[in-house]
Scaffold this active site. Sequence first.
Site, mmCIF file in Angstrom:
data_model
loop_
_atom_site.group_PDB
_atom_site.id
_atom_site.type_symbol
_atom_site.label_atom_id
_atom_site.label_comp_id
_atom_site.label_asym_id
_atom_site.label_seq_id
_atom_site.Cartn_x
_atom_site.Cartn_y
_atom_site.Cartn_z
ATOM 1 C CE LYS A 173 -6.062 -5.220 6.241
ATOM 2 N NZ LYS A 173 -6.364 -6.009 5.096
ATOM 3 C CE LYS A 180 9.054 -5.186 11.057
ATOM 4 N NZ LYS A 180 7.941 -6.027 11.453
ATOM 5 C CG ASP A 215 -8.596 -8.836 6.066
ATOM 6 O OD1 ASP A 215 -7.830 -7.982 6.535
ATOM 7 O OD2 ASP A 215 -9.286 -8.649 5.042
ATOM 8 N N GLY A 227 -0.166 -9.640 -4.200
ATOM 9 C CA GLY A 227 -0.203 -8.622 -3.141
ATOM 10 C C GLY A 227 -1.585 -8.441 -2.527
ATOM 11 C CE LYS A 274 -10.318 -5.817 4.684
ATOM 12 N NZ LYS A 274 -10.109 -6.685 3.522
ATOM 13 C CB VAL A 290 -0.948 0.011 1.227
ATOM 14 C CG1 VAL A 290 -1.863 1.227 1.173
ATOM 15 C CG2 VAL A 290 -1.762 -1.269 1.277
ATOM 16 C CB ILE A 320 -15.959 -0.127 -2.447
ATOM 17 C CG1 ILE A 320 -15.654 -1.254 -3.434
ATOM 18 C CG2 ILE A 320 -17.427 0.253 -2.512
ATOM 19 C CD1 ILE A 320 -16.444 -2.540 -3.171
ATOM 20 C CD GLU A 344 -4.121 -8.629 5.569
ATOM 21 O OE1 GLU A 344 -3.506 -7.995 6.424
ATOM 22 O OE2 GLU A 344 -4.650 -8.095 4.591
HETATM 23 N N1 HSE Z 1 -5.862 -9.209 2.565
HETATM 24 C C1 HSE Z 1 -6.861 -8.217 2.315
HETATM 25 C C2 HSE Z 1 -7.877 -8.813 1.360
HETATM 26 C C3 HSE Z 1 -6.232 -7.009 1.722
HETATM 27 O O1 HSE Z 1 -7.557 -9.819 0.723
HETATM 28 O O2 HSE Z 1 -8.985 -8.295 1.257
HETATM 29 C C4 HSE Z 1 -7.173 -5.843 1.587
HETATM 30 O O3 HSE Z 1 -7.646 -5.423 2.831
#
Ligand code: HSE
Length: 422
Positions: free
Chosen positions: A99, A41, A195, A181, A199, A17, A130, A184
């Site tokens: 998130k 890092k 994840d 990419g 969210k 990102v 979105i 996570e």
């Molecule tokens: N790993 C997350 C996904 C990345 O696949 O939605 C975007 O938040």
Amino acid sequence: MEAHKQLTIGMFGFGVVGEGLYKVLQQTSSLRAEIKRVCIKNPEKKRNAPPELFTTERDELLNDAEINVIVEVIDDADAAFQIVSRALTSGKSVVSASKKMIAEHLPALLQLQQQTGASLLYESAACASIPVIRNLEEYYDNDLLHSIKAIVNGSTNFILTKMFEDKLDFPQALMLAQQLGFAESNPALDVEGWDAVNKWTFLLTHAYGIVDHPTHLVFNGIQNIQAGDAAVAREKHYEIKLVAQAIKLRNGKVASYVLPQFVKHDDHLAFVKNEYNGVVIESGFADKQFFYGKGAGSFPTASAVLSDLSALRYGYKYEYKKLYHHRPHELTSDFYVRVYLSFNNWKYIPREKFEWIEEWHADEERKYLIGVLPFLELKNESWWKQNGTSLILTPDPVIEEIDTRKLKMRSLELAGSFDTGI
Ligand code: HSE
């Protein structure tokens, strides 16, 4: 509200990102936003940017009075929380994509925003490209938002699409999601539903004013879904999606979960493939609306960070209207869900917990049934995620009330055939 004429950015993180944002900002000079310093890092890693931009010292960004905006796009939720807290406390605006950090620290972040008056924006943290948070915040009145149903994780949607349409196996599909990419750095967060539920935690805040910890929500990922489940889905003309859903019940309370679900072919979410995300909102008068866009990846996520930066130019803040200006809604577990379950052995399935079972296939090696369970059973117990059992909600799974007289008759009828059926 403090509007920023010039955005001088200190950025934490230069991964998928961060680097995306760096490139995007080079093409958007009209925004008058400049990255002054990037804190990373690992200084050994080769970066596609001038070396003098980088530092490993947090304080060089946090103590720099000229930096008025912190963009935080790192992976470590605890470190992210410390950085964001310090930045807000010192009066800097913050744009975050973390998130996990937002979901786990929401009460503290709400308090910090109130205490400091500083702006914390995180549109990129849910559904990437979105604009769902600002829409929920600004557009939908509390009383009129009947339901929201969404695919909020790009990687699992990508994996399901690649497995069931392109016939890749699970490890291949996951590896591709990692290479592109989307996943996570710990892909279990995607695959096991963490994840998505993270969210969903703060989307519920913006939609209904609900503030809860992600671990209090009922959720699962796609780890237990089997080829046999996809075959049943095909037979019934369904797709399997990882769906986050919230429905306002007749008693005004909200039913919510993040679980795999059968989705009919003509459902808007069936149209959402690969790393795309989709959100279907049902509200009074407007009826159904469908938002669709890329939910993962460098530029789609950077585009949402960019939009937050641009909102800071006119001093935008989340007001958390559903929480502070309306009476927030309450979550409830007092309803029933119609579920599909596939499993290896009947001994793993507590049949007595079902209100009724309406279909069962006991002969095959992989057995399955469709039946109705109290939602509380999913909330309190975990047998439905264990021993290779796969639970998938049916379309329109929520049943608010059960007519107990009819139910008794039905279970008596079924009892006989069921005993002989297995
Ligand atoms: N790993 C997350 C996904 C990345 O696949 O939605 C975007 O938040």
